[in-house]
Design a protein around this motif. Structure first.
Motif, PDB file in Angstrom:
ATOM      1  N   ARG A 137       0.843  -1.195   0.000  1.00 46.18           N
ATOM      2  CA  ARG A 137       0.000   0.000   0.000  1.00 46.18           C
ATOM      3  C   ARG A 137       0.874   1.238   0.000  1.00 46.18           C
ATOM      4  O   ARG A 137       2.073   1.165   0.269  1.00 46.18           O
ATOM      5  CB  ARG A 137      -0.944   0.017   1.193  1.00 46.18           C
ATOM      6  CG  ARG A 137      -0.279   0.092   2.539  1.00 46.18           C
ATOM      7  CD  ARG A 137      -1.287   0.105   3.688  1.00 46.18           C
ATOM      8  NE  ARG A 137      -0.648  -0.028   4.966  1.00 46.18           N
ATOM      9  CZ  ARG A 137      -0.098   0.969   5.660  1.00 46.18           C
ATOM     10  NH1 ARG A 137      -0.115   2.191   5.174  1.00 46.18           N
ATOM     11  NH2 ARG A 137       0.459   0.755   6.839  1.00 46.18           N
ATOM     12  N   LEU A 138       0.257   2.348  -0.290  1.00 46.00           N
ATOM     13  CA  LEU A 138       0.915   3.642  -0.172  1.00 46.00           C
ATOM     14  C   LEU A 138       0.822   4.091   1.278  1.00 46.00           C
ATOM     15  O   LEU A 138      -0.040   3.628   2.029  1.00 46.00           O
ATOM     16  CB  LEU A 138       0.240   4.662  -1.088  1.00 46.00           C
ATOM     17  CG  LEU A 138       0.441   4.398  -2.576  1.00 46.00           C
ATOM     18  CD1 LEU A 138      -0.603   5.125  -3.391  1.00 46.00           C
ATOM     19  CD2 LEU A 138       1.838   4.809  -2.996  1.00 46.00           C
ATOM     20  N   ASP A 139       1.710   4.996   1.684  1.00 48.89           N
ATOM     21  CA  ASP A 139       1.731   5.465   3.058  1.00 48.89           C
ATOM     22  C   ASP A 139       1.972   6.969   3.051  1.00 48.89           C
ATOM     23  O   ASP A 139       2.766   7.472   2.262  1.00 48.89           O
ATOM     24  CB  ASP A 139       2.864   4.766   3.820  1.00 48.89           C
ATOM     25  CG  ASP A 139       2.838   5.062   5.290  1.00 48.89           C
ATOM     26  OD1 ASP A 139       2.144   4.331   6.013  1.00 48.89           O
ATOM     27  OD2 ASP A 139       3.500   6.024   5.715  1.00 48.89           O
ATOM     28  N   VAL A 174       5.876   4.016   0.586  1.00 53.72           N
ATOM     29  CA  VAL A 174       5.177   2.745   0.424  1.00 53.72           C
ATOM     30  C   VAL A 174       5.406   1.819   1.612  1.00 53.72           C
ATOM     31  O   VAL A 174       6.378   1.953   2.348  1.00 53.72           O
ATOM     32  CB  VAL A 174       5.631   2.018  -0.864  1.00 53.72           C
ATOM     33  CG1 VAL A 174       5.196   2.760  -2.107  1.00 53.72           C
ATOM     34  CG2 VAL A 174       7.141   1.805  -0.874  1.00 53.72           C
ATOM     35  N   VAL A 175       4.497   0.883   1.753  1.00 55.75           N
ATOM     36  CA  VAL A 175       4.663  -0.266   2.638  1.00 55.75           C
ATOM     37  C   VAL A 175       4.896  -1.452   1.709  1.00 55.75           C
ATOM     38  O   VAL A 175       4.138  -1.656   0.756  1.00 55.75           O
ATOM     39  CB  VAL A 175       3.411  -0.495   3.510  1.00 55.75           C
ATOM     40  CG1 VAL A 175       3.552  -1.760   4.343  1.00 55.75           C
ATOM     41  CG2 VAL A 175       3.160   0.716   4.394  1.00 55.75           C
ATOM     42  N   THR A 191      10.488   6.123  -0.347  1.00 55.41           N
ATOM     43  CA  THR A 191      10.706   5.783   1.053  1.00 55.41           C
ATOM     44  C   THR A 191       9.917   4.531   1.391  1.00 55.41           C
ATOM     45  O   THR A 191       8.716   4.461   1.119  1.00 55.41           O
ATOM     46  CB  THR A 191      10.226   6.935   1.970  1.00 55.41           C
ATOM     47  OG1 THR A 191      10.963   8.109   1.647  1.00 55.41           O
ATOM     48  CG2 THR A 191      10.400   6.583   3.435  1.00 55.41           C
ATOM     49  N   VAL A 192      10.604   3.550   1.956  1.00 53.92           N
ATOM     50  CA  VAL A 192       9.914   2.369   2.481  1.00 53.92           C
ATOM     51  C   VAL A 192       9.527   2.732   3.909  1.00 53.92           C
ATOM     52  O   VAL A 192      10.355   2.766   4.815  1.00 53.92           O
ATOM     53  CB  VAL A 192      10.804   1.121   2.422  1.00 53.92           C
ATOM     54  CG1 VAL A 192      10.104  -0.054   3.104  1.00 53.92           C
ATOM     55  CG2 VAL A 192      11.163   0.791   0.992  1.00 53.92           C
ATOM     56  N   ALA A 193       8.244   3.053   4.085  1.00 55.27           N
ATOM     57  CA  ALA A 193       7.750   3.534   5.374  1.00 55.27           C
ATOM     58  C   ALA A 193       7.510   2.405   6.368  1.00 55.27           C
ATOM     59  O   ALA A 193       7.562   2.619   7.576  1.00 55.27           O
ATOM     60  CB  ALA A 193       6.472   4.325   5.172  1.00 55.27           C
ATOM     61  N   ASP A 194       7.254   1.209   5.839  1.00 51.68           N
ATOM     62  CA  ASP A 194       6.970   0.078   6.724  1.00 51.68           C
ATOM     63  C   ASP A 194       7.089  -1.199   5.910  1.00 51.68           C
ATOM     64  O   ASP A 194       7.133  -1.167   4.677  1.00 51.68           O
ATOM     65  CB  ASP A 194       5.580   0.197   7.333  1.00 51.68           C
ATOM     66  CG  ASP A 194       5.417  -0.588   8.639  1.00 51.68           C
ATOM     67  OD1 ASP A 194       6.368  -1.318   9.047  1.00 51.68           O
ATOM     68  OD2 ASP A 194       4.341  -0.480   9.249  1.00 51.68           O
ATOM     69  N   VAL A 195       7.105  -2.306   6.620  1.00 46.12           N
ATOM     70  CA  VAL A 195       7.197  -3.625   6.000  1.00 46.12           C
ATOM     71  C   VAL A 195       6.066  -4.467   6.550  1.00 46.12           C
ATOM     72  O   VAL A 195       5.784  -4.432   7.746  1.00 46.12           O
ATOM     73  CB  VAL A 195       8.555  -4.286   6.311  1.00 46.12           C
ATOM     74  CG1 VAL A 195       8.645  -5.660   5.673  1.00 46.12           C
ATOM     75  CG2 VAL A 195       9.699  -3.405   5.845  1.00 46.12           C
ATOM     76  N   GLY A 196       5.445  -5.220   5.677  1.00 47.26           N
ATOM     77  CA  GLY A 196       4.356  -6.087   6.110  1.00 47.26           C
ATOM     78  C   GLY A 196       4.497  -7.452   5.470  1.00 47.26           C
ATOM     79  O   GLY A 196       5.381  -7.698   4.657  1.00 47.26           O
ATOM     80  N   ALA A 197       3.623  -8.312   5.856  1.00 46.00           N
ATOM     81  CA  ALA A 197       3.614  -9.669   5.292  1.00 46.00           C
ATOM     82  C   ALA A 197       2.390  -9.789   4.394  1.00 46.00           C
ATOM     83  O   ALA A 197       1.346  -9.208   4.682  1.00 46.00           O
ATOM     84  CB  ALA A 197       3.555 -10.699   6.396  1.00 46.00           C
ATOM     85  N   VAL A 198       2.550 -10.533   3.332  1.00 43.05           N
ATOM     86  CA  VAL A 198       1.437 -10.769   2.427  1.00 43.05           C
ATOM     87  C   VAL A 198       0.539 -11.825   3.049  1.00 43.05           C
ATOM     88  O   VAL A 198       1.015 -12.859   3.540  1.00 43.05           O
ATOM     89  CB  VAL A 198       1.944 -11.259   1.045  1.00 43.05           C
ATOM     90  CG1 VAL A 198       0.787 -11.580   0.129  1.00 43.05           C
ATOM     91  CG2 VAL A 198       2.862 -10.223   0.435  1.00 43.05           C
TER      92      VAL A 198
END
Length: 97
Positions: A24-26, A55-56, A88-95
């Motif tokens: 997603r966008l952040d 982005v995340v 900018t990678v604002a966060d990291v998540g799992a699919v």
């Protein structure tokens, strides 16, 4: 009212979201990475010099590679291969599986 010519922030957002590693966008800290349109705020995209994208992303690939690919996609949408794009990678998540 002035008509816009060329792609806008919502076009850039759609292109960024097509990247398979972008979840997603952040808006970044305090929602500062955003573009404002009449009745609409596009978080994660700020058109300017430079263009800013936040982005995340999903785990699994090097962030630098993802950022380079996202920046290239943004340049393609905006039609300027010399444009400076900061991702900018604002966060990291799992699919979700």
């Amino acid at each position: 009212m002035t008509e816009r010519t060329g792609p806008g922030p919502e076009d850039v957002a759609a292109a960024v979201l097509q990247h398979p590693s972008v979840l997603r966008l952040d808006g970044g800290p305090f929602g500062t990475v955003a573009s404002y349109l009449p009745g609409l705020r596009v978080y994660g995209v700020r058109l300017g010099d430079p263009v800013e994208i936040a982005v995340v992303v999903a785990l699994g690939r090097p962030f630098g590679e993802i950022a380079d690919e996202v920046a290239a996609g943004v340049r393609g949408v905006l039609g300027d291969e010399t444009l400076e794009v900061e991702v900018t990678v604002a966060d990291v998540g799992a699919v979700a599986t």
